[in-house]
Motif scaffolding. Structure first.
Motif, PDB file in Angstrom:
ATOM      1  N   SER A 122       0.865  -1.168   0.000  1.00  0.00           N
ATOM      2  CA  SER A 122       0.000   0.000   0.000  1.00  0.00           C
ATOM      3  C   SER A 122       0.904   1.222   0.000  1.00  0.00           C
ATOM      4  N   GLU A 178      -2.110   5.808  -9.656  1.00  0.00           N
ATOM      5  CA  GLU A 178      -3.130   5.049 -10.388  1.00  0.00           C
ATOM      6  C   GLU A 178      -2.495   3.936 -11.213  1.00  0.00           C
ATOM      7  N   GLN A 214      -1.788   1.135  -8.909  1.00  0.00           N
ATOM      8  CA  GLN A 214      -2.992   0.378  -8.567  1.00  0.00           C
ATOM      9  C   GLN A 214      -3.386  -0.568  -9.699  1.00  0.00           C
ATOM     10  N   ARG A 274      -1.165  -3.491  -9.575  1.00  0.00           N
ATOM     11  CA  ARG A 274      -1.523  -4.375  -8.459  1.00  0.00           C
ATOM     12  C   ARG A 274      -2.603  -5.350  -8.900  1.00  0.00           C
ATOM     13  N   TRP A 296      -6.051  -3.415   0.724  1.00  0.00           N
ATOM     14  CA  TRP A 296      -5.849  -2.474  -0.374  1.00  0.00           C
ATOM     15  C   TRP A 296      -6.915  -2.618  -1.438  1.00  0.00           C
ATOM     16  N   SER A 297      -7.464  -3.839  -1.610  1.00  0.00           N
ATOM     17  CA  SER A 297      -8.421  -4.083  -2.686  1.00  0.00           C
ATOM     18  C   SER A 297      -9.731  -3.360  -2.470  1.00  0.00           C
ATOM     19  N   PHE A 304     -10.239  -0.151  -4.433  1.00  0.00           N
ATOM     20  CA  PHE A 304     -10.291  -0.191  -5.892  1.00  0.00           C
ATOM     21  C   PHE A 304     -11.609  -0.729  -6.423  1.00  0.00           C
TER      22      PHE A 304
END
Length: 467
Positions: free
Chosen positions: A113, A403, A406, A409, A429-430, A433
């Motif tokens: 993160s 971004e 992300q 990821r 972290w998910s 999103f």
């Protein structure tokens, strides 16, 4: 009587000799103690020196920059280590690397993160075990690219990257780095002074530590005096030792294939392109995380001199590698460099027009792409009616690096999701999103989520599939 006097005289002489011998013994013991203390101090300094050098040393063989040969024998290099320095134009370069990784399906060492691969609480040491066990990690535990913030520790980085990786970094004029860092991270509270007041304090008083709050401390354990030297593995105490600085700069010179200069970004991109054997399209870059001119501070000659005195170690570091960069350009060829820079700028102007880019003035624009949360930072608007591939390229060209991180990821998590499912790491972290659910009211007043499905695809959406 004569004998007694003689005996007394003899006894007095003997007593005097004993006193002299005792004094000599004491002096000898004192000399031994002083020598021992000096030896211990020397050993401590040597150990500290070796500890600092061990953090930045690790390459078995010295590295030297050399461009890839032109022609059909040139093969793109896809193993890269980029030491991302603070406020040196590194976000612009990071955007280039992240876009290349996304297009070519390369794995990137991603922070779980945030934007740092290390932890301030752990002394800015790369979290090797976490990176190897990450749900974003390849089965081998080796990443193609390492391009996010971390303090230089060559031995740790080599554990998660390939042996043939190209090592690069970027430096900037030290006074500009400090001024940019001060305003970007709002350090007026940390130093207890505005920027102008801080410069006055630094210039008016020799005892900086007495007159300036946190002069020799680091904000969040990361940011402060001699920032570039700190990012490159040197401790604050080491920067005051000329011998340590000389050895450290030599090691850094041997470690990195190329040290770019932020003030000469286009020339740096040309050298980078040839070093990696990439194309112009791969290294086209729009400025990321750059402040608007309105929010920049003017630096007078006196201010620059004051800040350079305060960041003396960074001045030595920058001066050395700026001179080394000039040698790279000379070896490359001045005329050739001018032609390559002109070609790169023409390519960038072409993409600017094709993507319909312009700097954003409004925060409410539909197509606004920001380079950060701060409204002081330049943002872009995009308007393009080309193919989906071209639209994606244009979007990624101006997409902020957080971004892009992300997106990678999700991409790497989808590729290695089975490993990620077995991982004990927290996947919090998910949550940030996931698409926001749009709610509507039913006839009975119950709030229900609206599920939008494209006409060409009436199949149920897979909620567990990364977006």
């Amino acid at each position: 009587m004569g004998r007694r006097k003689e005996g007394k005289v003899v006894r007095k002489k003997d007593g005097g000799g004993g006193t002299t011998t005792s004094l000599m013994l004491r002096l000898l013991m004192l000399l031994c103690v002083v020598s021992s203390m000096a030896l211990v101090l020397q050993l401590n300094l040597t150990n500290q020196h070796n500890l600092m050098l061990r953090n930045i040393q690790g390459a078995e063989e010295p590295r030297a920059w050399a461009a890839q040969p032109a022609g059909p024998t040139c093969r793109p290099r896809r193993h890269l280590v980029f030491l991302k320095t603070h406020k040196c134009g590194s976000s612009t370069l990071q955007s280039v690397f992240l876009r290349y990784a996304a297009v070519n399906n390369l794995s990137v060492a991603l922070p779980y993160s945030g934007v740092y691969l290390d932890g301030a609480g752990s002394g800015q040491s790369l979290r090797v075990k976490e990176l190897k066990e990450s749900p974003f990690a390849p089965p081998s535990g080796k990443y193609h690219l390492l391009v996010h913030h971390t303090r230089l520790n060559v031995r740790a980085m080599q554990q998660v990257t390939y042996n043939d990786s190209v090592w690069v970094t970027v430096l900037r004029e030290p006074s500009a780095v400090f001024e940019s860092m001060f305003h970007y991270y709002h350090l007026h509270k940390f130093f207890g002074a505005t920027f102008d007041h801080l410069v006055w304090k630094l210039g008016a008083h020799d005892g900086v530590k007495m007159w300036l709050k946190n002069a020799n401390s680091r904000y969040q354990g990361r940011l402060g005096r001699n920032q570039m030297s700190f990012d490159l593995g040197l401790d604050d105490l080491d920067t005051h030792m000329d011998s340590v600085m000389r050895d450290a700069i030599k090691i850094l010179d041997d470690t990195f294939h190329l040290v770019m200069i932020a003030e000469r970004m286009d020339e740096s991109l040309v050298l980078l392109k040839h070093l990696l054997c990439w194309g112009d399209e791969d290294v086209v870059a729009m400025a990321h995380n750059v402040r608007k001119d309105l929010y920049r501070s003017y630096l007078s000659e006196q201010t620059v001199a004051t800040l350079e005195h305060f960041n003396a170690a960074d001045v030595k570091l920058y001066s050395y590698f700026k001179e080394k960069f000039d040698k790279h350009v000379e070896a490359f060829g001045r005329g050739r460099m001018e032609r390559e820079v002109a070609s790169l700028r023409a390519k960038r102007d072409k993409m600017w027009k094709q993507c319909g880019l312009r700097e954003s003035r409004s925060s409410s624009s539909k197509h606004r792409q920001t380079s950060g949360k701060d409204h002081h930072v330049i943002a872009y608007q995009m308007h393009v009616n080309g193919s989906s591939r071209q639209r994606k390229y244009c979007q990624d060209l101006i997409r902020p690096t957080p971004e892009l991180t992300q997106m990678l990821r999700w991409k790497q998590y989808a590729r290695y999701h089975q490993r990620g499912a077995r991982s004990t790491l927290n996947l919090s972290w998910s949550q940030t999103f996931k698409r926001k659910k749009i709610k509507r009211k039913s006839r009975k007043g119950v709030v229900l989520p609206v599920r939008r499905v494209h006409r060409s695809d009436r199949r149920p959406a897979n909620r567990h599939r990364p977006q």
